[in-house]
Design an enzyme around this catalytic site. Structure first.
Site, short mmCIF file in Angstrom:
data_model
loop_
_atom_site.label_atom_id
_atom_site.label_comp_id
_atom_site.label_asym_id
_atom_site.label_seq_id
_atom_site.Cartn_x
_atom_site.Cartn_y
_atom_site.Cartn_z
CG HIS A 3 -4.47 3.52 7.27
ND1 HIS A 3 -4.08 3.44 5.96
CD2 HIS A 3 -3.93 4.68 7.75
CE1 HIS A 3 -3.33 4.49 5.67
NE2 HIS A 3 -3.22 5.26 6.73
NE ARG A 11 1.96 6.56 10.04
CZ ARG A 11 0.99 7.23 9.42
NH1 ARG A 11 1.26 8.43 8.90
NH2 ARG A 11 -0.23 6.74 9.30
CB SER A 55 -2.58 15.99 4.17
OG SER A 55 -1.96 14.77 4.47
CG HIS A 97 -6.05 13.01 6.79
ND1 HIS A 97 -5.12 12.03 6.99
CD2 HIS A 97 -5.49 13.88 5.87
CE1 HIS A 97 -4.04 12.29 6.25
NE2 HIS A 97 -4.23 13.39 5.58
CG ASP A 117 -3.90 10.32 13.66
OD1 ASP A 117 -2.94 11.09 13.72
OD2 ASP A 117 -4.53 10.07 12.62
N1 CMX Z 1 -14.42 2.99 13.88
C1 CMX Z 1 -15.65 2.69 13.41
N2 CMX Z 1 -15.91 2.34 12.14
C2 CMX Z 1 -14.87 2.29 11.31
C3 CMX Z 1 -13.56 2.55 11.71
C4 CMX Z 1 -13.35 2.94 13.06
N3 CMX Z 1 -12.15 3.24 13.54
N4 CMX Z 1 -12.74 2.42 10.65
C5 CMX Z 1 -13.53 2.09 9.62
N5 CMX Z 1 -14.81 2.03 10.00
C6 CMX Z 1 -16.00 1.80 9.18
C7 CMX Z 1 -16.10 2.89 8.14
O1 CMX Z 1 -16.68 4.08 8.69
C8 CMX Z 1 -16.95 2.24 7.08
O2 CMX Z 1 -18.28 2.26 7.53
P1 CMX Z 1 -19.52 2.46 6.50
O3 CMX Z 1 -19.48 1.25 5.63
O4 CMX Z 1 -20.69 2.54 7.40
O5 CMX Z 1 -19.24 3.71 5.73
C9 CMX Z 1 -16.46 0.79 7.13
O6 CMX Z 1 -15.86 0.61 8.42
C10 CMX Z 1 -15.44 0.46 6.06
O7 CMX Z 1 -14.39 1.40 6.14
P2 CMX Z 1 -12.89 1.00 5.70
O8 CMX Z 1 -12.95 0.64 4.23
O9 CMX Z 1 -12.31 0.02 6.62
O10 CMX Z 1 -12.13 2.36 5.93
P3 CMX Z 1 -11.98 3.62 4.96
O11 CMX Z 1 -10.84 3.36 4.04
O12 CMX Z 1 -13.28 4.01 4.36
O13 CMX Z 1 -11.61 4.77 6.00
C11 CMX Z 1 -10.50 5.67 7.89
C12 CMX Z 1 -10.36 4.81 6.63
C13 CMX Z 1 -9.10 5.92 8.46
C14 CMX Z 1 -11.09 7.01 7.47
C15 CMX Z 1 -11.40 4.93 8.91
O14 CMX Z 1 -10.76 3.74 9.32
C16 CMX Z 1 -11.75 5.77 10.12
O15 CMX Z 1 -12.71 6.55 10.05
N6 CMX Z 1 -10.95 5.67 11.25
C17 CMX Z 1 -11.18 6.49 12.41
C18 CMX Z 1 -10.61 7.89 12.19
C19 CMX Z 1 -9.10 7.86 12.16
O16 CMX Z 1 -8.44 7.33 13.04
N7 CMX Z 1 -8.51 8.50 11.13
C20 CMX Z 1 -7.05 8.68 11.04
C21 CMX Z 1 -6.40 7.81 9.98
C22 CMX Z 1 -4.92 8.08 9.87
C23 CMX Z 1 -4.66 9.47 9.35
O17 CMX Z 1 -5.00 9.74 8.16
O18 CMX Z 1 -4.20 10.33 10.11
#
Ligand code: CMX
Length: 433
Positions: free
Chosen positions: A316, A325, A239, A269, A371
């Site tokens: 994250h 937070r 964002s 996000h 979140d």
């Molecule tokens: N559940 C399951 N798998 C997860 C996970 C979760 N909560 N968090 C990370 N992973 C997975 C990723 O999907 C990725 O899988 P692949 O290798 O198959 O693609 C792997 O672990 C590595 O990811 P990462 O490097 O740890 O995380 P990223 O930096 O790529 O992504 C985020 C970060 C937040 C998008 C991810 O942790 C996620 O999808 N979390 C759940 C959604 C969420 O809560 N988002 C809100 C974040 C805060 C905000 O911006 O508001």
């Protein structure tokens, strides 16, 4: 001193620092980029500059150098409330200083005067289909208001580069005053039969939002806390980065903030806050309302992972610890709603999810983010339409993104334009060619 005068002083003092870095040290390297970073969403590439907040992977966010507890402690409080004025936080984000009581009160009055939303915005919202997502409605309302942009009007008349920040600040102040009003309008249009509540011109931003939503105190404090916590998370998140990127083309702040909202609407996000509640509701349904045991909850989490979905509210891109937070909101829950059923679910998830994500071995950060905890507070205070939750995040996030755009213009940051490469080029680099 007025906000604009104070900011003008700060900008004049800051500009030589940026000029000196560019002129005398422009060739010094900040970051190298690996193939994994080029393919992997530029993770960790240090190529954005902001002084408004900084995210340390282990400590969490600092607003202008202050942690969340320090910020909440330092800012002037709304009389009779536990929480500070959101307006004081705006002052802090923009100037780097904690405002005095009288400075905050002046800003409260200024925003109250700016809060009128043009009637055509309501017409646009009412013309949208009833099943439009609140984030789509919010983004549409903001871009519909683009014709109000003071920046665009000033630009069209011919505006010197060093003066861009001033009309940008006007747009920012107008939007900060109006976005809570638009958010509350969407809520009541979509879920309360369009029975609208007029703003109370005597109230501060957080208090007025709670009033227009039609939710009793202490929801005013919940709103203040929520907007402050979500305001900024440095510049690389989707964002904030979208807002900055759009603004870098000198598109006016209405375009930038509408785009910011669209980026926030993704489930990875900001939309994760609605996804957390949706996930919990699914579990509740399957459990017939009873709280699952630790073993049962573990199975729900594994089922989600095994079906190829993410566990919302955990993980994250930068943080490597529990999000402060999250902690701040958890403390709020422990104080105000310790016996709430959904809080019990959230707390149980805090216990079971991190070891499971560690065992699965994919997520780099197994800990909860903001979140995971935010929906439970909204639910408790009667805001149960969880597809509205990301609008709350967006009202908060606009505080930081607009502050950044004002400073981007003040420091004359150029149009953003990173360079792409082809897969064949990466293969050549990998082969040492
Ligand atoms: N559940 C399951 N798998 C997860 C996970 C979760 N909560 N968090 C990370 N992973 C997975 C990723 O999907 C990725 O899988 P692949 O290798 O198959 O693609 C792997 O672990 C590595 O990811 P990462 O490097 O740890 O995380 P990223 O930096 O790529 O992504 C985020 C970060 C937040 C998008 C991810 O942790 C996620 O999808 N979390 C759940 C959604 C969420 O809560 N988002 C809100 C974040 C805060 C905000 O911006 O508001």
């Amino acid at each position: 001193m007025s906000l604009k005068d104070k900011l003008g002083e700060k900008i004049d003092a800051w500009r030589p620092r940026t000029t000196k870095l560019l002129k005398e040290h422009g060739a010094v390297k900040v970051s190298d980029v690996t193939i994994a970073q080029a393919i992997g969403g530029a993770r960790g590439v240090r190529c954005l500059v902001t002084d408004i907040s900084y995210l340390d992977p282990n400590e969490g966010i600092r607003f202008r150098g202050m942690t969340i507890p320090e910020t909440l402690e330092a800012l002037p409080k709304v009389p009779g409330s536990d929480m500070p004025y959101v307006e004081g936080h705006i002052w802090l984000l923009l100037t780097g200083d904690v405002p005095t009581e009288s400075e905050v009160k002046e800003l409260v009055k200024d925003l109250q005067k700016r809060a009128k939303v043009p009637g055509y915005v309501w017409d646009v919202l009412r013309a949208m289909e009833g099943d439009s997502h609140p984030m789509a409605m919010f983004s549409t309302a903001i871009v519909a208001m683009e014709r109000e942009s003071v920046y665009r009007q000033a630009y069209d008349k011919g505006l010197g580069k060093m003066d861009h920040w001033q009309p940008t600040l006007e747009d920012a102040l107008n939007m900060w005053a109006r976005l809570p009003y638009i958010g509350a309008f969407i809520y009541r249009l979509k879920y309360k039969g369009d029975k609208q509540i007029d703003p109370d011109p005597k109230l501060d931003l957080g208090g007025n939002f709670a009033h227009m939503m039609g939710i009793e105190p202490p929801y005013d404090d919940v709103a203040r806390l929520y907007f402050i916590l979500h305001s900024d998370h440095e510049s690389g998140n989707v964002s904030a980065h979208t807002g900055h990127l759009i603004g870098s083309a000198l598109s006016d702040p209405y375009y930038a903030i509408s785009g910011m909202v669209n980026g926030l609407a993704g489930p990875l996000h900001g939309l994760a806050n609605q996804e957390v509640l949706r996930w919990i509701q699914g579990v509740m349904e399957q459990m017939g309302g009873k709280i699952p045991s630790e073993e049962e909850m573990k199975q729900f989490v594994w089922d989600t992972l095994n079906s190829g979905q993410v566990v919302p509210g955990f993980g994250h891109a930068v943080l490597r610890k529990t999000d402060p937070r999250y902690t701040e909101q958890r403390n709020f829950c422990l104080k105000h709603l310790p016996d709430d059923d959904i809080f019990k679910y959230v707390d149980l998830l805090y216990k079971v999810v991190p070891p499971i994500l560690e065992e699965q071995g994919k997520a780099k950060n197994p800990w909860p983010n903001v979140d995971a905890q935010s929906g439970v507070i909204q639910w408790y205070y009667g805001l149960r339409e969880y597809d509205f939750y990301t609008v709350l995040f967006a009202i908060g996030r606009a505080l930081g993104v607009l502050s950044n755009i004002v400073w981007d213009r003040a420091l004359g940051y150029p149009i953003e334009r990173p360079k792409s490469v082809t897969t064949a080029m990466l293969e050549d680099v990998a082969a040492g060619k």
